[in-house]
Write a protein that holds these residues in place. Structure first.
Motif, PDB file in Angstrom:
ATOM      1  N   TYR A 141     -22.730  49.902  -0.760  1.00  0.00           N
ATOM      2  CA  TYR A 141     -22.520  50.049  -2.206  1.00  0.00           C
ATOM      3  C   TYR A 141     -21.669  51.297  -2.466  1.00  0.00           C
ATOM      4  O   TYR A 141     -22.152  52.339  -2.882  1.00  0.00           O
ATOM      5  CB  TYR A 141     -23.865  50.073  -2.946  1.00  0.00           C
ATOM      6  CG  TYR A 141     -24.462  48.695  -2.964  1.00  0.00           C
ATOM      7  CD1 TYR A 141     -24.243  47.839  -4.033  1.00  0.00           C
ATOM      8  CD2 TYR A 141     -25.171  48.205  -1.869  1.00  0.00           C
ATOM      9  CE1 TYR A 141     -24.738  46.541  -4.028  1.00  0.00           C
ATOM     10  CE2 TYR A 141     -25.666  46.906  -1.858  1.00  0.00           C
ATOM     11  CZ  TYR A 141     -25.449  46.083  -2.936  1.00  0.00           C
ATOM     12  OH  TYR A 141     -25.924  44.795  -2.923  1.00  0.00           O
ATOM     13  N   ILE A 142     -20.396  51.138  -2.175  1.00  0.00           N
ATOM     14  CA  ILE A 142     -19.442  52.248  -2.350  1.00  0.00           C
ATOM     15  C   ILE A 142     -19.463  52.729  -3.792  1.00  0.00           C
ATOM     16  O   ILE A 142     -19.314  53.919  -4.068  1.00  0.00           O
ATOM     17  CB  ILE A 142     -18.007  51.771  -2.008  1.00  0.00           C
ATOM     18  CG1 ILE A 142     -17.932  51.221  -0.587  1.00  0.00           C
ATOM     19  CG2 ILE A 142     -17.005  52.910  -2.183  1.00  0.00           C
ATOM     20  CD1 ILE A 142     -16.552  50.662  -0.242  1.00  0.00           C
ATOM     21  N   ASP A 143     -19.691  51.785  -4.711  1.00  0.00           N
ATOM     22  CA  ASP A 143     -19.592  52.104  -6.146  1.00  0.00           C
ATOM     23  C   ASP A 143     -20.594  53.169  -6.606  1.00  0.00           C
ATOM     24  O   ASP A 143     -20.401  53.785  -7.648  1.00  0.00           O
ATOM     25  CB  ASP A 143     -19.737  50.826  -6.995  1.00  0.00           C
ATOM     26  CG  ASP A 143     -20.974  49.998  -6.661  1.00  0.00           C
ATOM     27  OD1 ASP A 143     -21.740  50.394  -5.764  1.00  0.00           O
ATOM     28  OD2 ASP A 143     -21.162  48.947  -7.302  1.00  0.00           O
ATOM     29  N   GLN A 144     -21.648  53.404  -5.834  1.00  0.00           N
ATOM     30  CA  GLN A 144     -22.685  54.357  -6.253  1.00  0.00           C
ATOM     31  C   GLN A 144     -22.435  55.787  -5.767  1.00  0.00           C
ATOM     32  O   GLN A 144     -23.311  56.642  -5.883  1.00  0.00           O
ATOM     33  CB  GLN A 144     -24.058  53.880  -5.739  1.00  0.00           C
ATOM     34  CG  GLN A 144     -24.585  52.606  -6.407  1.00  0.00           C
ATOM     35  CD  GLN A 144     -25.108  52.856  -7.818  1.00  0.00           C
ATOM     36  OE1 GLN A 144     -24.749  53.829  -8.470  1.00  0.00           O
ATOM     37  NE2 GLN A 144     -25.974  51.969  -8.280  1.00  0.00           N
ATOM     38  N   ARG A 145     -21.268  56.076  -5.246  1.00  0.00           N
ATOM     39  CA  ARG A 145     -20.996  57.404  -4.661  1.00  0.00           C
ATOM     40  C   ARG A 145     -21.357  58.542  -5.615  1.00  0.00           C
ATOM     41  O   ARG A 145     -22.114  59.458  -5.257  1.00  0.00           O
ATOM     42  CB  ARG A 145     -19.526  57.513  -4.257  1.00  0.00           C
ATOM     43  CG  ARG A 145     -19.151  58.880  -3.658  1.00  0.00           C
ATOM     44  CD  ARG A 145     -17.644  59.060  -3.499  1.00  0.00           C
ATOM     45  NE  ARG A 145     -17.052  57.889  -2.878  1.00  0.00           N
ATOM     46  CZ  ARG A 145     -16.271  57.023  -3.511  1.00  0.00           C
ATOM     47  NH1 ARG A 145     -15.935  57.202  -4.787  1.00  0.00           N
ATOM     48  NH2 ARG A 145     -15.798  55.969  -2.901  1.00  0.00           N
ATOM     49  N   ASP A 146     -20.823  58.500  -6.824  1.00  0.00           N
ATOM     50  CA  ASP A 146     -21.050  59.607  -7.768  1.00  0.00           C
ATOM     51  C   ASP A 146     -22.525  59.706  -8.149  1.00  0.00           C
ATOM     52  O   ASP A 146     -23.036  60.788  -8.410  1.00  0.00           O
ATOM     53  CB  ASP A 146     -20.221  59.414  -9.038  1.00  0.00           C
ATOM     54  CG  ASP A 146     -18.732  59.586  -8.771  1.00  0.00           C
ATOM     55  OD1 ASP A 146     -18.370  60.076  -7.683  1.00  0.00           O
ATOM     56  OD2 ASP A 146     -17.937  59.219  -9.645  1.00  0.00           O
ATOM     57  N   ASN A 147     -23.177  58.553  -8.202  1.00  0.00           N
ATOM     58  CA  ASN A 147     -24.582  58.544  -8.592  1.00  0.00           C
ATOM     59  C   ASN A 147     -25.470  59.030  -7.457  1.00  0.00           C
ATOM     60  O   ASN A 147     -26.472  59.700  -7.692  1.00  0.00           O
ATOM     61  CB  ASN A 147     -24.956  57.158  -9.100  1.00  0.00           C
ATOM     62  CG  ASN A 147     -24.030  56.739 -10.231  1.00  0.00           C
ATOM     63  OD1 ASN A 147     -23.676  57.582 -11.071  1.00  0.00           O
ATOM     64  ND2 ASN A 147     -23.583  55.504 -10.234  1.00  0.00           N
ATOM     65  N   ARG A 148     -25.058  58.714  -6.207  1.00  0.00           N
ATOM     66  CA  ARG A 148     -25.772  59.308  -5.069  1.00  0.00           C
ATOM     67  C   ARG A 148     -25.637  60.827  -5.133  1.00  0.00           C
ATOM     68  O   ARG A 148     -26.593  61.560  -4.880  1.00  0.00           O
ATOM     69  CB  ARG A 148     -25.205  58.784  -3.737  1.00  0.00           C
ATOM     70  CG  ARG A 148     -25.725  57.414  -3.359  1.00  0.00           C
ATOM     71  CD  ARG A 148     -25.294  57.007  -1.946  1.00  0.00           C
ATOM     72  NE  ARG A 148     -23.890  56.648  -1.860  1.00  0.00           N
ATOM     73  CZ  ARG A 148     -23.414  55.409  -2.052  1.00  0.00           C
ATOM     74  NH1 ARG A 148     -24.243  54.414  -2.337  1.00  0.00           N
ATOM     75  NH2 ARG A 148     -22.132  55.157  -1.960  1.00  0.00           N
ATOM     76  N   ALA A 149     -24.437  61.298  -5.495  1.00  0.00           N
ATOM     77  CA  ALA A 149     -24.212  62.747  -5.576  1.00  0.00           C
ATOM     78  C   ALA A 149     -25.095  63.366  -6.662  1.00  0.00           C
ATOM     79  O   ALA A 149     -25.657  64.457  -6.478  1.00  0.00           O
ATOM     80  CB  ALA A 149     -22.741  63.037  -5.857  1.00  0.00           C
ATOM     81  N   GLN A 150     -25.253  62.662  -7.773  1.00  0.00           N
ATOM     82  CA  GLN A 150     -26.113  63.185  -8.851  1.00  0.00           C
ATOM     83  C   GLN A 150     -27.569  63.239  -8.401  1.00  0.00           C
ATOM     84  O   GLN A 150     -28.302  64.169  -8.728  1.00  0.00           O
ATOM     85  CB  GLN A 150     -26.008  62.289 -10.093  1.00  0.00           C
ATOM     86  CG  GLN A 150     -24.719  62.460 -10.834  1.00  0.00           C
ATOM     87  CD  GLN A 150     -24.968  62.505 -12.351  1.00  0.00           C
ATOM     88  OE1 GLN A 150     -25.969  63.031 -12.819  1.00  0.00           O
ATOM     89  NE2 GLN A 150     -24.036  61.956 -13.087  1.00  0.00           N
ATOM     90  N   VAL A 151     -27.986  62.210  -7.686  1.00  0.00           N
ATOM     91  CA  VAL A 151     -29.365  62.190  -7.181  1.00  0.00           C
ATOM     92  C   VAL A 151     -29.546  63.345  -6.184  1.00  0.00           C
ATOM     93  O   VAL A 151     -30.535  64.082  -6.245  1.00  0.00           O
ATOM     94  CB  VAL A 151     -29.690  60.819  -6.544  1.00  0.00           C
ATOM     95  CG1 VAL A 151     -30.951  60.878  -5.693  1.00  0.00           C
ATOM     96  CG2 VAL A 151     -29.829  59.766  -7.646  1.00  0.00           C
ATOM     97  N   ALA A 152     -28.585  63.524  -5.306  1.00  0.00           N
ATOM     98  CA  ALA A 152     -28.685  64.614  -4.321  1.00  0.00           C
ATOM     99  C   ALA A 152     -28.789  65.962  -5.026  1.00  0.00           C
ATOM    100  O   ALA A 152     -29.600  66.820  -4.664  1.00  0.00           O
ATOM    101  CB  ALA A 152     -27.462  64.592  -3.395  1.00  0.00           C
ATOM    102  N   ALA A 153     -27.989  66.119  -6.084  1.00  0.00           N
ATOM    103  CA  ALA A 153     -27.961  67.402  -6.796  1.00  0.00           C
ATOM    104  C   ALA A 153     -29.281  67.692  -7.504  1.00  0.00           C
ATOM    105  O   ALA A 153     -29.625  68.849  -7.739  1.00  0.00           O
ATOM    106  CB  ALA A 153     -26.811  67.400  -7.802  1.00  0.00           C
TER     107      ALA A 153
END
Ligand code: SAH
Length: 399
Positions: free
Chosen positions: A209-221
């Motif tokens: 799910y490449i499309d979730q990159r920014d959202n993975r980053a938000q979760v990580a943050a």
């Protein structure tokens, strides 16, 4: 390679059906066609003509699809040939260059949004994965692959065309090596410092799910020190991001044992040692179970499969979205964050927000929306083709 004929056939539109094309929407539905002039083959370039005979667009003909033609260009002076295709491909690839600093899992071409209707190209490290889902790009497949190899320097190209959309276009299903070697199993990629393995041969979509990159980053943050629940975790994308962000512990749920085994292996490959539970279960039941166990979480991700495959399914889907959001909100601590998504194109941003608001109300809690979430910039939406927007999410804080 087949070249479209010099003497271009045409589709004459019904009176009154010109409007959307005049507004640069790229689709012409079968119901908008008055007459087919000439004998265009599947995927061949045709002129779209207004009922008065004026030029509207160059388009690819799809004889069996409800979407009877997809516009290539609204400029009459352009000539749709291999060079033109190559230029569009090269431009789409170049537009993604800034993202390469963060990840080597990128969507290089996203169909209509990149002015190449029906073509999906994902890059995982040096492996390209393609989907040809419309007759036009199918006809130009050789030119497209040549252009991609030239623009990226990648030698390995694999096709995983989505069978259902090909069927609608009257195209046989296709999968297999187009150039070079078969993909590694799995293909290792790195996104924002986390290693993910992508199963190109059997994974969902093209594997990740490449499309979730920014959202993975938000979760990580947001994850540091928090206990995390990741529902519909698939190969663990959000879980690994959260662990990398310093999550204290994580519970991840999916109904697929294979996906969970893959996720667990990736956790190990990343040396992420925080306590992790990978639960094979139906999320609807597991949320009840966690409630019964008295569990609470400081960060919950809900990223389910598409509950509404079409407009017909919207009502039922809305009930399902509401149910999981309600159950998740009940498991969330005060000050906890909910990252909740819908990838159903048929559910609008507004509708999704209303559904989640309904869940907040039914949970009897107060909550703030901290922001809207969407797919990354490598999944753009063509401004004149709003159908291209599908992934929507909300970042919600429980007060
Ligand atoms: N969030 C994932 C993508 C989700 S894909 C990511 O970021 O990578 C949807 C996943 O939901 C699939 O792995 C599928 O196995 C799982 N799934 C579908 N229905 C389910 C259900 N009712 N309960 C649990 N898992 C389900």
């Amino acid at each position: 390679m087949t070249l479209p004929a010099e003497d271009t056939p045409a589709l004459l539109l019904r009176r009154g059906k010109e409007r959307s094309l005049q507004r640069r929407h790229p689709w012409l539905y079968a119901s908008g066609v008055e007459r087919v002039l000439g004998r265009p083959e599947s995927g061949q370039t045709v002129r779209l003509l207004s009922s008065e005979g004026d030029f509207l667009a160059w388009a690819a003909f799809s004889p069996t699809s409800q979407i009877r033609a997809r516009a290539w260009s609204f400029r009459e002076t352009e000539r749709i040939d291999a060079g033109w295709i190559a230029e569009r491909v090269a431009q789409a690839v170049a537009r993604r260059a800034p993202l390469a600093a963060r990840s080597n899992a990128l969507r290089l071409v996203f169909g209509e949004a990149d002015l190449l209707p029906g073509l999906i190209v994902d890059r995982y490290a040096d492996q390209l994965v393609l989907q040809f889902t419309a007759a036009g790009v199918e006809r130009w497949r050789e030119a497209i692959v040549d252009a991609l190899v030239a623009a990226t320097g990648c030698r390995d190209v694999y096709e995983r065309s989505d069978a259902a959309s090909r069927e609608r276009e009257g195209l046989a299903p296709r999968e297999g090596v187009l150039r070079g070697q078969a993909p590694a199993a799995p293909v290792p990629v790195v996104e924002d410092g986390v290693r993910y393995g992508v199963d190109v041969l059997r994974g969902h979509k093209t594997g990740f799910y490449i499309d979730q990159r920014d959202n993975r980053a938000q979760v990580a943050a947001a994850a540091a020190g928090r206990s995390v629940l990741n529902c519909f975790c698939y190969t663990g994308g959000f879980t690994l991001a959260a662990l990398r962000g310093g999550a204290r512990e994580a519970v991840s749920i999916d109904s697929s044992a294979d996906a969970l085994a893959h996720a667990r292996a990736q956790q190990q490959a990343n040396g992420l040692t925080a306590p992790c539970e990978w639960r094979e279960a139906n999320v609807f039941d597991a949320l009840k179970q966690l409630q019964a166990e008295g569990r609470r979480f400081d960060l919950i991700v809900l990223d389910p499969p598409k509950f509404a495959p079409s407009v017909k399914h919207v009502e039922k889907a809305a009930r399902a979205y509401k149910e999981i959001n309600l159950k998740a909100l009940r498991l969330l601590t005060t000050g906890g964050l909910l990252f909740t998504f819908s990838c159903s194109g048929a559910i609008s941003v507004d509708m999704f927000q209303k559904v989640v608001a309904g869940a907040v109300f039914d949970a009897g809690v107060d909550a703030q929306m901290l922001g809207r979430l969407q797919a990354g910039e490598d999944h753009p939406m063509l401004m004149t083709h709003p159908e291209g927007e599908y992934l929507k999410g909300l970042k919600v804080l429980r007060l």
